[in-house]
Every structure is written in C-alpha cells, then in structure tokens.
Scaffold this motif. Structure first.
Motif, short mmCIF file in Angstrom:
data_model
loop_
_atom_site.label_atom_id
_atom_site.label_comp_id
_atom_site.label_asym_id
_atom_site.label_seq_id
_atom_site.Cartn_x
_atom_site.Cartn_y
_atom_site.Cartn_z
N MET A 1 0.67 -1.25 -0.04
CA MET A 1 0.04 0.05 0.04
C MET A 1 0.80 1.19 -0.16
O MET A 1 0.66 2.21 -0.55
N LEU B 1 1.83 1.80 -3.59
CA LEU B 1 0.68 2.31 -4.26
C LEU B 1 0.22 3.81 -3.89
O LEU B 1 -0.03 4.63 -4.71
N TRP B 2 0.26 4.24 -2.70
CA TRP B 2 -0.11 5.42 -2.13
C TRP B 2 1.22 6.61 -2.78
O TRP B 2 0.79 7.52 -3.13
N TYR C 1 -9.22 -2.37 -0.62
CA TYR C 1 -7.94 -1.40 -0.63
C TYR C 1 -7.43 -1.22 -1.72
O TYR C 1 -6.99 0.02 -1.66
N VAL C 2 -7.70 -1.83 -2.81
CA VAL C 2 -7.46 -1.73 -3.91
C VAL C 2 -8.14 -2.04 -5.09
O VAL C 2 -9.18 -2.86 -4.91
N PRO D 1 -4.69 2.41 -5.30
CA PRO D 1 -5.57 2.44 -3.81
C PRO D 1 -6.87 3.04 -3.93
O PRO D 1 -7.25 3.81 -4.85
N LYS E 1 -4.14 6.99 2.53
CA LYS E 1 -3.28 6.95 3.59
C LYS E 1 -3.48 7.44 5.00
O LYS E 1 -3.77 6.77 5.89
N GLU F 1 -6.12 5.66 6.73
CA GLU F 1 -5.55 4.49 7.47
C GLU F 1 -4.94 4.64 8.30
O GLU F 1 -4.92 3.90 9.49
#
Length: 127
Positions: free
Chosen positions: A17, A20-21, A56-57, A70, A74, A77
């Motif tokens: 993640m 991806l963020w 989440y994705v 994503p 962020k 989360e």
C-alpha cells in the motif's frame, strides 16, 4: 483453524500500500521492483488479490497487465491504525497513548519541541 482477518494491514500489505500511495498506480512487476525483490512476484500478486477482496485496491486491465490503484487514503488508514492501537492497548485513551510516546525514549528534543508547539497552537485555536 483459519487465521482471523486482521483489522489492520499486515506488514506485507502495508509495504504494498505504501508503494501504491506513493505511485498512485502500479503493476505487480512495478511493485516487485519497488520492493527490491523482498517478495516473489506470485506472492505480491496474491497479496494484491487479498487487498482487492478487503477493498483496499482496485485494478484495470491494460493488455495482459493488471494496474492496481489504492481505494483508501493513507491518512484515513493511519487514523484507523491509531484508533485500533488506542482501543486495543490503551483502553481507548488517546492521552495514555500520547503519554506513552512522550515518556518513552522514542522522541528527540526537536520532536518534543514540535509537539509542544503543536499543543500550544491547538490551545490557541480553542480559545
């Protein structure tokens, strides 16, 4: 016995993640390269399917390549993890969590000053 689903991201899920963020979108191959071969391609592909199932994705298909993005922010989360830790380890008390951080050896003098400044600024806002 099946493993309980974690309410927060696992270590590998978090690493994926984070990539991806930062990148906003990436293929399995790009994620593998960013991880510098810490995990096998098939492991990353499996983890992305797990993250997709957990919402989440998401992905789009570009030819034969899946491009993942994503679905969760962020900051959101980070808040969820802090809430989970606060509930689980500090009886729901943010004050206890902060005291633990401040009383530990984890913060430098600069970080303590930043905290003081932030608290002062928050106090001024609420006046």
């Amino acid at each position: 016995m099946a493993r309980r689903k974690s309410k927060i991201l696992t270590e590998v899920e978090t690493e994926i993640m984070q990539i991806l963020w930062e990148k906003k979108r990436a293929s399995v191959q790009e994620i593998c390269e960013a991880l510098q071969s810490k995990q096998a391609y098939t492991t990353i592909a499996t983890m992305l399917r797990v993250l997709e199932n957990k919402k989440y994705v998401s992905y789009i298909v570009d030819g034969r390549t899946y491009i993942y993005s994503p679905l969760r922010e962020k900051k959101k989360e980070q808040s969820n993890v802090l809430k989970y830790i606060t509930q689980r380890f500090f009886e729901g008390s943010a004050k206890s969590l902060l005291l633990h951080l401040v009383q530990g050896d984890n913060l430098s003098k600069e970080q303590l000053k930043e905290l003081r400044d932030l608290i002062d600024s928050k106090e001024k806002e609420s006046e």
